[in-house]
Design an enzyme around this catalytic site. Sequence first.
Site, short mmCIF file in Angstrom:
data_model
loop_
_atom_site.label_atom_id
_atom_site.label_comp_id
_atom_site.label_asym_id
_atom_site.label_seq_id
_atom_site.Cartn_x
_atom_site.Cartn_y
_atom_site.Cartn_z
N GLU A 44 0.82 -1.22 0.00
CA GLU A 44 0.00 0.00 0.00
C GLU A 44 0.85 1.27 0.00
OE1 GLU A 44 -3.56 1.39 -0.84
OE2 GLU A 44 -2.98 -0.72 -0.58
N HIS A 47 1.66 2.33 -3.52
CA HIS A 47 0.62 3.18 -4.11
C HIS A 47 0.74 4.62 -3.60
CE1 HIS A 47 -1.52 -0.10 -5.97
NE2 HIS A 47 -1.82 -0.68 -4.83
N ASP A 137 -6.52 -3.92 -7.19
CA ASP A 137 -5.75 -3.27 -8.25
C ASP A 137 -6.20 -3.72 -9.63
OD1 ASP A 137 -4.29 -1.99 -6.28
OD2 ASP A 137 -2.71 -3.49 -6.25
#
Length: 288
Positions: A44, A47, A137
């Site tokens: 995460e 991202h 995703d």
Amino acid sequence: MNELLKLLWKVNIHPTLWLVIAISVLTSHFTQMIMFFVIIFFHEMGHAIAAHFFKWRIKSIHLLPFGGTMETDEYGNKSLKEDLIVILAGPVQHVWLVGLAYLFYSFSIMPYEMYQQFFYSNAAVMLFNLLPVWPLDGGKLLFLGLSKRKSFLDAHSFTLLFSAILATAGLILSVLLISFNLNVWIIACFIGITLAMEWRQRYYAFIRFLLDRHYGRSMDLTRLEPIQVDENEMIYKVLEKFQRGCKHPVIVMKNGQESGSLDENELLHAYFTNKMTNGKIGELLYAY
């Protein structure tokens, strides 16, 4: 360093992950849970760091049993290339994590059994997140691909419907092939609730997409895509045809002949500023 700390401050653990952690403690799988937590944290943060690099407005980062979600104030008006990089920045983290674990194993820092478990956990998280199911995703990649050919609203709606069908099929298959697994049901419930909420709020997301364009936050409109409409078509129906990454000249037709044209900003201004929510394209054209 300060920017990284700001990102870390936005991280929170979703209740479903707390539940999985509690189960792992009760079943003496705490070491495996720590390993899993490290994997999803770096996934995460991949991202988040990519989004921060592109100056996205990040609201919060949620860690989940299978990855995570990142809430932003961006509503589909970043370039498709930029969006693609942010999406892929999560799965890419698993590559270097496995590489680092292999180095630890090679230098006898990590035992083979732990390396093997770490490898399979990374592969599982990466492959699961690439399934074409929203909010994973893979679901976001599906939405991105559809956005190149379909309007924002159609691409979003199709992604959610397809995700619901695939998620339901996957749950039925899991029930038939394996015995009761609490983790599977936790993930299934989360995905189901997320899809239901996203479906209910799809028009809200669409309006935010239009508002971003109206207020000039769409700086990456790289393609000209004319929209041909009849003069009697409702303004909001034309807005529903707007695509990501496209500038839309609106060609107005009357009795099969071109009657005039409008810039997309004129439609957005009429809808949001002049409150012509039930107006027709012809009214707007002749007003100018």
